[in-house]
Design an enzyme around this catalytic site. Structure first.
Site, PDB file in Angstrom:
ATOM      1  CE1 TYR A  51      -2.719  -4.385  11.521  1.00  0.00           C
ATOM      2  CE2 TYR A  51      -4.948  -5.289  11.557  1.00  0.00           C
ATOM      3  CZ  TYR A  51      -3.976  -4.521  10.942  1.00  0.00           C
ATOM      4  OH  TYR A  51      -4.252  -3.873   9.768  1.00  0.00           O
TER       5      TYR A  51
ATOM      6  CB  ILE B 226      -0.943  -0.011   1.223  1.00  0.00           C
ATOM      7  CG1 ILE B 226      -1.989  -1.134   1.078  1.00  0.00           C
ATOM      8  CG2 ILE B 226      -1.644   1.332   1.386  1.00  0.00           C
ATOM      9  CD1 ILE B 226      -2.872  -1.313   2.309  1.00  0.00           C
TER      10      ILE B 226
ATOM     11  CB  SER C 216      -6.943  -1.649   9.762  1.00  0.00           C
ATOM     12  OG  SER C 216      -7.613  -2.863   9.456  1.00  0.00           O
TER      13      SER C 216
END
Length: 264
Positions: free
Chosen positions: A154, A19, A141
């Site tokens: 995460y 990305i 995210s």
């Protein structure tokens, strides 16, 4: 919409692949002088070569350095003392639930995913505010909203980015600097494709097919019913960095394919 960032400098952390590379290429395509970063000079040089394949006249600078550590950021800032646009893209991901994630795992996610962006923003924000223009983007995210129990540390780190970006946006109120988060869903990045490559091989599938199957199996609320491309994520980031996004700040901009099942 014609996005022209000529005369601006843009720094994308961890932009030698995935990305980050797509974002760096897209920003270079707007005319911004783009600083490409990776942990090794070889990786940075490869990335610059790839960008020049699609943007031959790109204004590029390559600076190697590990921005996941305080020492790495301190050294990097000596080489790059200022920027108009900062994209905090550096991050790591992987499986781990409450019982399988060690203290060291939690600390690693915190230092790389959270503190790298804090340190870089702290280094560059004042200059942006003094110049009355700047853009800061944190790559979060959809996992920061839909916390995956099997990727707990995460998910925590991605939620932390949302909080930090919102707070910094309010701190920079009225200065001409915008601060936003971009929330990708599963994306056809190098890291994600590598994660499913072995399973895909065993099942006679391509990694792309396996990742799309993963989306359908684990992200049933997806509306696009597939993983996004890195370019699709980059498009959202470039908008957030543009002159046209001057009234967009403190926002969590989703490019998750509709996975987060909310209308707000």
């Amino acid at each position: 919409m014609n996005i022209d960032l000529s005369g601006k400098t843009a720094l994308v952390s961890a932009s030698s692949a995935g990305i980050g590379l797509a974002i760096a290429a897209a920003l270079a395509g707007t005319g911004a002088e783009t600083i490409v970063n990776g942990r090794s000079k070889e990786a940075v040089d490869r990335a610059i070569g790839k960008i020049r394949e699609t943007v031959p006249n790109a204004k590029l600078q390559g600076v190697a350095g590990d921005l996941g550590t305080r020492a790495g950021v301190d050294q990097f800032v000596k080489t790059v003392p200022g920027t108009d646009i900062l994209v905090n893209n550096l991050g790591v991901f992987g499986p781990g639930d409450l019982f399988s994630s060690s203290d060291e795992d939690w600390e690693r996610y915190f230092q790389i995913n959270v503190m790298s962006g804090v340190r870089l923003t702290r280094a560059y924000l004042q200059g942006m505010m003094d110049r009355k223009w700047g853009r800061v983007v944190f790559l979060s995210s959809e996992s920061g909203l839909n916390i995956p129990p099997d990727m707990l540390a995460y998910g925590f780190s991605k939620t932390a980015q949302l909080s930090i970006a919102r707070g910094i946006a309010k701190f920079a109120a009225g200065t001409g600097v915008t601060v936003n988060s971009v929330l990708p869903g599963p994306t056809l990045s190098d890291g994600a494709l590598e994660m499913v490559a072995e399973a895909a091989r065993k099942e006679g599938m391509t990694p792309e097919q396996k990742l799309n199957e993963f989306v359908l199996a684990t992200r049933g609320s997806s509306i696009i019913r597939r993983a996004a491309s890195t370019e699709e994520v980059a498009n959202m980031v470039v908008y957030a960095c543009s002159m046209q996004a001057s009234a967009t700040t403190g926002a969590a901009l989703r490019v998750d394919g509709g996975i987060v099942d909310t209308i707000a």
